[in-house]
Scaffold this motif. Structure first.
Motif: not given
Ligand code: CU
Ligand code: ZN
Length: 431
Positions: A10, A12, A38-39, A194, A310
Motif C-alpha cells: 500500500h 502512494h 492505492n486509495c 489500511h 500507506d
Molecule cells: Cu492510501
C-alpha cells in the motif's frame, strides 16, 4: 536473518519512483517492491484539467501527472530505473477525474463506459486491478453500482479490487458489506485497505470487525492491509475534525506558517473554532491520532492482514510510517511486544503479499525466484522515525538486494537501481 525483500502493498509512491528513483525511504527499510495506485488515486491513466483534486494532490502537482495511459506510466518507470520494483493499480477517482467535470455526483452511463474502456486498456498493459477511495469526497458520491460496473471488467484479467472503505468510523461494518458485495459481483479478490477502527467512538470494535471478515471470507476471497501505528494520515478532512483526538498539521497552503502544529494550538492562536481553523488551513495535510492500540494489534496479527505502509512521500513532515513501517513490525510488534513470531511477521510482508497480488517469482527465497532479499539483524532491527522526527532511516537493516543487485549496505545506498516494472500475471503464470 535473510528474508525475501519486503513488499509494500500500500503506497502512494506513484510519481516518486520516477522523480526520486533512489527510493531511500523504501530501500532503507528493506522494501524491494512497492504497489502504487492505492486509495482510488493513481498517477495513470490520468489527464488533468488543472491542479489535481483532493486527494490526488497527495501524489504531486499538476506537472507530475504526465501519464495519460498506463503504458506511458510503465515506460516512465522503466526509463527512471527506480531502486525498487513497481506494480500498479488503477484508481477509481483518477478515472472519474478524467471524464467528469464535477466529482460530487454519480458518474453518468457514458462516463462509466469511458472509464471502463480506460481501465481495460490499463489491464491489457499489466495493471494489477482497481482501487477505490470511497471515503473521500471526490468518490463518495459514486454509488456501489458505479464500482460494480468497473469491477466487472477485472475478472477476465485476474484483476484485484482494493478499497479504502466508504467509512472507517461508525459505519465501518456497512462499508465492509458494500466492499464484499462489490468484489463478489465481479467475482474478484478483495483487499480492504489500511483496515482500522477510526475515531474515539469506534475504539474497541476491531474484534467485531474481524469477526465479520472471518465470516465473509468463508464465501469469497478477502484480505486486508494495515500499517503498524495508531495514527492515520492524509489530506486534512473537515469531516474528521474533532476535539476527541489529536490532529497534527503536516502542511498547509492556506496558512503555511501553521504547519508543524496541532490543530488545537492553531485554533487557539487564531482564536477560532477547530472547524474554522481547519477551513483556513485548506488545502492541508494531517496526522490523526485516531486509533486504539488493541485495535491495531488485532488487525496486525490477524491471519488475513498484510503490511502496507500507506506512506506519503510528498508530505514535508510525513507520518513516520513512510520510513519506519516494516522495521516497526519486526522490532516493536514482533520482538518487543511478541505479537507474532518472526516467520509470521516476514510472511505478512513478503510471501502473502506476492501471492495475493500474483507477483510472479517474488516474495519467497526459492530457486528460480528473483533475488529480492533483505539481510537484517532480528535483535536490533528498529524503526527510528517518529512523529516529531519522521525522516529517519531504520537501524538493523544490513543489506538489501533488488533483482540480485546490492542496493543498500550498512546504512548507505549503493546507488544501484535495478527495480523493474512488474506487470500483472494471470493464473498459471509464475507463483
Ligand atoms: Cu492510501
Ligand atoms: Zn486510503
Amino acid at each position: 536473518m535473510l528474508a525475501p525483500g519486503f513488499i509494500d502493498v500500500h503506497t502512494h509512491d506513484d510519481t516518486n519512483v520516477i522523480r526520486e528513483p533512489m527510493c531511500e525511504p523504501k530501500i532503507s527499510q528493506g522494501v524491494t517492491t512497492v504497489i502504487v495506485g492505492n486509495c482510488g488515486i493513481s498517477a495513470s491513466p490520468a489527464t488533468l484539467d488543472g491542479e489535481p483534486p483532493d486527494p490526488m494532490n497527495l501524489l504531486g502537482r499538476r506537472q507530475d501527472f504526465q501519464y495519460p495511459t498506463f503504458r506511458a506510466y510503465v515506460d516512465a518507470v522503466e526509463c527512471a530505473k527506480p531502486a525498487v520494483n513497481v506494480a500498479a493499480l488503477v484508481g477509481h477517482t483518477t478515472l472519474r477525474n478524467n471524464v467528469m467535470n464535477d466529482l460530487f455526483r454519480p458518474a453518468f452511463e457514458q462516463e462509466i463506459s469511458s472509464m471502463k474502456q480506460t481501465l481495460v486498456e490499463a489491464l491489457e498493459e499489466g495493471a494489477l486491478g482497481l482501487s477505490s477511495g470511497l471515503a473521500y469526497a471526490s468518490a463518495f458520491d459514486a454509488p456501489k453500482e458505479e464500482l460494480m460496473s468497473l469491477v466487472a471488467e477485472l475478472h477476465p484479467y485476474d484483476g484485484i479490487y482494493t478499497t479504502h472503505l466508504r467509512s472507517e468510523f461508525e459505519a465501518i461494518l456497512h462499508a465492509m458489506q458494500e466492499a464484499y458485495e462489490t468484489a463478489k459481483s465481479g467475482d474478484v479478490p478483495l483487499v480492504i485497505s489500511h483496515l482500522k477502527c477510526a475515531g474515539a467512538g469506534n475504539w474497541g470494535r476491531m474484534t467485531s470487525v474481524l469477526a465479520d471478515l472471518d465470516t465473509a471470507v468463508k464465501k469469497q476471497d478477502i484480505a486486508c492491509d494495515c500499517y503498524p501505528y495508531t495514527a492515520s494520515s492524509s489530506t486534512l478532512d473537515l469531516n474528521q475534525v474533532t476535539d476527541e483526538i489529536d490532529i497534527f498539521i503536516t502542511w498547509s497552503e492556506g496558512l503555511p506558517d501553521m504547519a508543524g502544529k496541532t490543530l488545537k494550538d492553531i485554533a487557539n492562536t487564531l482564536n477560532v473554532s477547530l472547524h474554522e481553523a481547519a477551513s483556513r488551513l485548506q488545502p492541508a495535510g494531517a496526522v490523526y491520532h485516531c486509533m486504539a492500540d488493541d485495535d491495531v494489534e488485532a488487525v496486525l496479527s490477524h491471519r488475513l492482514s498484510m503490511v502496507g505502509s500507506d506512506g506519503l512521500p510528498n508530505d514535508p513532515h510525513p507520518h513516520p510510517r513512510l520510513w519506519g513501517a516494516f522495521p516497526r513490525v519486526l522490532g516493536h510488534y514482533c520482538r518487543e511486544k511478541e505479537l507474532f513470531d518472526l516467520e509470521t511477521a516476514v510472511h505478512k510482508m513478503t510471501g502473502m503479499s506476492a501471492t495475493r497480488y500474483a507477483l510472479a517469482n517474488r516474495g519467497f527465497i526459492k530457486a528460480g525466484h528473483f533475488a529480492d532479499l533483505v539481510l537484517f539483524n532480528p535483535k536490533t532491527v528498529k524503526d527510528t522515525a517518529t512523529f516529531s522526527a519522521p525522516k529517519q532511516k531504520a537501524t538493523g537493516i544490513e543489506s538489501v538486494w533488488v533483482n540480485g543487485a546490492l542496493a543498500w549496505h550498512q546504512g548507505q545506498h549503493t546507488g544501484r537501481r535495478e527495480g523493474r516494472f512488474l506487470k500483472r500475471t494471470t493464473k498459471g503464470e509464475g507463483v
